[in-house]
Design a protein around this motif. Structure first.
Motif, short mmCIF file in Angstrom:
data_model
loop_
_atom_site.label_atom_id
_atom_site.label_comp_id
_atom_site.label_asym_id
_atom_site.label_seq_id
_atom_site.Cartn_x
_atom_site.Cartn_y
_atom_site.Cartn_z
N LYS A 513 0.83 -1.21 0.00
CA LYS A 513 0.00 0.00 0.00
C LYS A 513 0.86 1.26 0.00
O LYS A 513 0.53 2.24 -0.67
CB LYS A 513 -0.94 -0.01 1.21
CG LYS A 513 -2.05 -1.05 1.11
CD LYS A 513 -2.95 -1.03 2.33
CE LYS A 513 -4.07 -2.04 2.20
NZ LYS A 513 -4.94 -2.07 3.41
N SER A 514 1.95 1.24 0.77
CA SER A 514 2.86 2.39 0.80
C SER A 514 3.45 2.65 -0.58
O SER A 514 3.58 3.79 -1.01
CB SER A 514 3.98 2.18 1.82
OG SER A 514 3.48 2.15 3.13
N ARG A 518 3.12 5.94 -2.89
CA ARG A 518 4.36 6.60 -3.32
C ARG A 518 4.37 6.77 -4.84
O ARG A 518 4.73 7.83 -5.35
CB ARG A 518 5.56 5.79 -2.84
CG ARG A 518 6.89 6.47 -3.04
CD ARG A 518 7.97 5.82 -2.20
NE ARG A 518 8.02 4.39 -2.35
CZ ARG A 518 7.73 3.50 -1.38
NH1 ARG A 518 7.38 3.92 -0.18
NH2 ARG A 518 7.80 2.20 -1.60
N MET A 519 3.98 5.74 -5.56
CA MET A 519 3.95 5.80 -7.03
C MET A 519 2.94 6.84 -7.50
O MET A 519 3.19 7.58 -8.46
CB MET A 519 3.60 4.42 -7.60
CG MET A 519 4.64 3.35 -7.35
SD MET A 519 6.22 3.70 -8.16
CE MET A 519 5.77 3.38 -9.85
N GLN A 521 2.02 9.59 -5.91
CA GLN A 521 2.59 10.91 -5.68
C GLN A 521 3.73 11.21 -6.65
O GLN A 521 3.88 12.35 -7.11
CB GLN A 521 3.09 11.02 -4.23
CG GLN A 521 1.97 11.02 -3.20
CD GLN A 521 2.48 11.40 -1.82
OE1 GLN A 521 3.33 12.26 -1.66
NE2 GLN A 521 1.95 10.73 -0.80
N MET A 522 4.53 10.20 -6.97
CA MET A 522 5.61 10.40 -7.94
C MET A 522 5.05 10.82 -9.29
O MET A 522 5.56 11.74 -9.93
CB MET A 522 6.41 9.10 -8.10
CG MET A 522 7.41 8.82 -6.99
SD MET A 522 8.17 7.20 -7.16
CE MET A 522 9.04 7.39 -8.71
N LYS A 523 4.00 10.15 -9.74
CA LYS A 523 3.41 10.46 -11.04
C LYS A 523 2.84 11.88 -11.04
O LYS A 523 2.99 12.61 -12.03
CB LYS A 523 2.31 9.44 -11.37
CG LYS A 523 2.87 8.07 -11.74
CD LYS A 523 1.77 7.06 -11.97
CE LYS A 523 2.35 5.68 -12.30
NZ LYS A 523 1.30 4.65 -12.43
N GLU A 524 2.19 12.27 -9.95
CA GLU A 524 1.65 13.63 -9.85
C GLU A 524 2.77 14.67 -9.94
O GLU A 524 2.64 15.68 -10.63
CB GLU A 524 0.90 13.81 -8.52
CG GLU A 524 -0.50 13.24 -8.53
CD GLU A 524 -1.25 13.56 -7.25
OE1 GLU A 524 -0.70 14.28 -6.39
OE2 GLU A 524 -2.38 13.08 -7.10
N LYS A 525 3.86 14.39 -9.21
CA LYS A 525 5.00 15.32 -9.21
C LYS A 525 5.61 15.42 -10.61
O LYS A 525 5.92 16.52 -11.09
CB LYS A 525 6.05 14.83 -8.21
CG LYS A 525 7.35 15.61 -8.19
CD LYS A 525 7.25 16.82 -7.33
CE LYS A 525 8.62 17.44 -7.10
NZ LYS A 525 8.55 18.65 -6.28
N GLU A 590 10.33 3.08 -13.08
CA GLU A 590 10.72 1.68 -13.24
C GLU A 590 11.68 1.25 -12.14
O GLU A 590 11.54 0.16 -11.57
CB GLU A 590 11.38 1.50 -14.62
CG GLU A 590 11.69 0.04 -14.95
CD GLU A 590 12.32 -0.11 -16.33
OE1 GLU A 590 12.90 -1.19 -16.59
OE2 GLU A 590 12.26 0.85 -17.13
N ASN A 591 12.64 2.10 -11.80
CA ASN A 591 13.60 1.77 -10.73
C ASN A 591 12.91 1.64 -9.39
O ASN A 591 13.24 0.77 -8.58
CB ASN A 591 14.70 2.83 -10.66
CG ASN A 591 15.64 2.78 -11.85
OD1 ASN A 591 15.77 1.73 -12.49
ND2 ASN A 591 16.27 3.90 -12.17
N SER A 592 11.95 2.52 -9.15
CA SER A 592 11.20 2.46 -7.90
C SER A 592 10.41 1.15 -7.82
O SER A 592 10.35 0.50 -6.77
CB SER A 592 10.26 3.66 -7.79
OG SER A 592 9.56 3.63 -6.55
N ASN A 593 9.81 0.78 -8.94
CA ASN A 593 9.07 -0.49 -8.97
C ASN A 593 9.99 -1.68 -8.75
O ASN A 593 9.62 -2.65 -8.08
CB ASN A 593 8.33 -0.63 -10.31
CG ASN A 593 6.89 -0.15 -10.23
OD1 ASN A 593 6.24 -0.30 -9.19
ND2 ASN A 593 6.41 0.44 -11.30
N LYS A 594 11.18 -1.60 -9.34
CA LYS A 594 12.14 -2.70 -9.17
C LYS A 594 12.55 -2.86 -7.71
O LYS A 594 12.64 -3.98 -7.20
CB LYS A 594 13.39 -2.45 -10.04
CG LYS A 594 13.21 -2.79 -11.50
CD LYS A 594 14.49 -2.54 -12.27
CE LYS A 594 14.33 -2.88 -13.75
NZ LYS A 594 15.55 -2.57 -14.54
#
Length: 633
Positions: A513-514, A518-519, A521-525, A590-594
């Motif tokens: 969930k975190s 986070r993803m 908020q990253m996309k919004e930013k 992608e790196n965050s997802n990895k």
């Protein structure tokens, strides 16, 4: 700020230094800032206008001597009068052209700093905008030598890049006495300014010298406005206009002054860095220090380097600030430990989201996700620590509960109560009551099964001794009860393992969930930053189109054709830049997802190992088959 303070001091040797008290004040301003700087020849009444913008009669030093009163650059931050949530930062600069200055480069450094730091630049002069007045603004022709866009020698259209971050321009003409007429017709103040900046046709050296400052003003300051202030009433006070009481001035002067202030308040925008990033008071202070230190070193201020340096400072601080938000919230929560895991996980997710928001609000240009990764890893490390603290608190509560519940049994053991015939049955009855009461009171504790498992293992020693000493039981019965006890202990061990498994599953769900939040908020930013870049590019292109249109209308077809080529190249470069930015952002996601997948894979491996351990424990021979008479059950 109730008064101005010196931001950049000019020492007797001509060197400039940023003043720490001013930096400390700016450090506290987290709002976006509209930065209005005023430049011009000394003793032309700059400070008077800045005081009026601050809504005060006094503040910036005024004077009536022939010396330049203001030294260096002073700053005065006040709440913006009409833009809520914004601070108005006023920069009063040292007067240009003071004959007492030893360093000929000092004036251009002051002018360059005013341009670099402001979102609106007011040029203050007296008399009229004639050729002499334009030539006195020769500093604008030197900007390309005093300011660099990129650190590399990359071939770029400097004027287009400058337009992206240069301030809007206001020419304030004081003591204006002429009629504003062009070809016998009344002209507005802006029409008067454009007429004064009109280029001459021709290629002679004289024409080129005439056109150069005008071309630079048109290129670097496409957004420009003019205000003409009439004479005050008392001719003998003309040289010290700023010392007059407003009541002594012409009503016409007051009308222009008030119109000037209203225009600045309404039209001046928030200061922005390259790529459209809003500047806060804190960032303004950092930029001032970077630029002044660069000039002091003998180098040329570079926009790209300034943004990179500021981004590093702000991103490091953003990580620290985000962690502070998370840690502060979790520390308050520790006062309520132990908690159910779902409650702890829920608060972790809420605080993690808030910490990420705090980080996103302050950070910028974290294109490789380095700083967000640092925040993420530190939050996860802290969460592991709080999980451990909560488990320790739960363990202690469970142990204290068992200690209280077993106090009577301990006393009986010390007195040998269970060593009599039939004592084993009495021991089992008391132990069963303890376990029953414990389970009813500790059912929500995260370590209840583990603590109970350890407790029963300890009591099995007493149980075996009492069982062997009980003469009412045959050897066969004793053997059966031993086997049943072993099976019960094994069952409790499995429960403890399953409890550990549930804790891991809850942690995995919290991480999932975190990461989703986070993803998001990253996309919004990223979308916001890309939008800011597109808007900045469009503004630069619109300015180029207006400039080209003006050249065509004035018959400068060759210059307009060259500008067409410049715009095509500019458009090509921006398309490529947008592609690079999109690629960087996608790589960051992608790196965050990895990282998330790797973390989940590690937890999943641990989960599988624990499941395997549980299954192996369940398949072991239970021994005895019958459960009646098992004191532990």
């Amino acid at each position: 700020m109730n008064r101005p303070v010196c931001l950049i001091a000019t020492e007797s040797d001509g060197n400039m230094h940023v003043q720490e008290p001013a930096l400390q004040i700016l450090q506290q301003i987290e709002q976006p800032v509209v930065v209005v700087a005023i430049v011009g020849l000394y003793r032309t009444g700059k400070s008077y206008l800045m005081n009026r913008l601050a809504g005060k009669q006094t503040g910036f030093d005024l004077g009536s001597t022939v010396e330049s009163k203001t030294k260096g650059i002073w700053v005065w931050c006040v709440p913006h009068p009409i833009k809520v949530g914004t601070t108005l930062a006023l920069l009063d600069t040292e007067g240009l052209g003071d004959v007492n200055k030893g360093d000929p480069k000092h004036d251009i450094n002051i002018f360059s700093l005013a341009v670099l730091l402001s979102s609106t630049l007011v040029y203050n002069s007296r008399g009229t905008i004639d050729n002499n007045a334009v030539e006195r603004l020769q500093y604008v022709t030197e900007l390309t030598e005093c300011i660099k866009v990129k650190s590399s020698d990359e071939d770029v259209d400097v004027s287009t890049e400058f337009v992206k971050f240069f301030p809007s321009f206001i020419w304030a003409v004081r003591d204006f006495t002429l009629e504003r007429k062009i070809d016998g017709k009344d002209a507005t103040e802006n029409e008067y300014l454009e007429f004064a900046l009109k280029l001459k046709m021709g290629t002679s050296k004289k024409v080129m010298e005439y056109n150069l400052p005008r071309e630079c003003i048109q290129k670097f300051f496409p957004s420009r406005t003019c205000f003409t202030f009439p004479f005050p009433t008392a001719p003998e006070k003309l040289s010290r206009l700023e010392c007059l009481n407003p009541d002594e001035l012409f009503p016409d002067f007051l009308e222009v002054r008030d119109r000037f202030c209203k225009f600045v308040f309404q039209e001046s925008n928030v200061k922005k860095l390259k790529d459209g990033i809003p500047v806060t008071g804190r960032v303004l202070g950092q930029l001032a220090k970077i630029y002044v230190d660069t000039i002091a070193s003998g180098a040329v201020p570079c926009l790209e380097n300034a943004v990179i340096s500021t981004a590093m400072i702000e991103n490091e601080a953003a990580v620290k600030e985000g962690l502070g938000v998370y840690k502060s919230g979790m520390e308050k929560l520790t006062e309520s430990f132990p908690l159910e895991l779902k409650d702890l996980s829920s608060e972790h997710q809420r605080l993690s989201s808030t910490a990420t928001q705090t980080f996103m609000k302050r950070s910028f240009r974290d294109t490789d996700g380095k700083y967000l990764k640092s925040l993420e890893e530190n939050i996860n490390k802290l969460f592991d620590g709080y999980l451990s603290q909560n488990e320790q608190a739960s363990k202690k509560r469970c142990e204290d509960l068992l200690s209280s519940l077993t106090a009577p049994m301990t006393e009986k053991l010390e007195k040998g109560f269970y060593t009599t015939p039939g004592g084993y049955k009495l021991f089992c009855t008391d132990l069963e009551d303890i376990v029953k009461n414990y389970n009813s009171q500790a059912s929500k504790e995260v370590k209840s099964e583990k603590v109970l498992n350890d407790f029963l293992k300890q009591k099995s020693v007493d149980s075996k001794a009492i069982l062997q000493a009980d003469k009412t039981l045959s050897e066969k019965e004793k053997q059966i009860k031993e086997e049943i006890e072993k099976a019960a202990l094994l069952e409790q061990k499995i429960k403890a393992k399953e409890e550990k498994q549930r804790l891991l599953e809850e942690k995995m769900e919290a991480e999932k969930k975190s990461n989703e939040e986070r993803m998001r908020q990253m996309k919004e930013k990223m979308e916001m930053e890309l939008r800011q870049q597109r808007e900045e590019t469009q503004r630069a292109m619109d300015n180029k189109l207006r400039e080209q249109k003006a050249l065509l209308e004035k018959g400068f077809n060759e210059k307009a054709d060259r500008m067409s080529l410049e715009m095509k190249e500019f458009e090509k470069q921006n398309i490529e830049a947008q592609k690079n930015n999109n690629r960087q952002y996608l790589e960051m996601l992608e790196n965050s997802n990895k990282r998330h997948e790797q973390s989940m894979a590690m937890m999943m491996k641990q989960h599988q190992e624990q499941m395997q351990s549980i299954q192996q424990a369940k398949t072991r021979p239970s021994g005895g088959g019958r459960r009646s008479g098992c004191c532990i059950m």
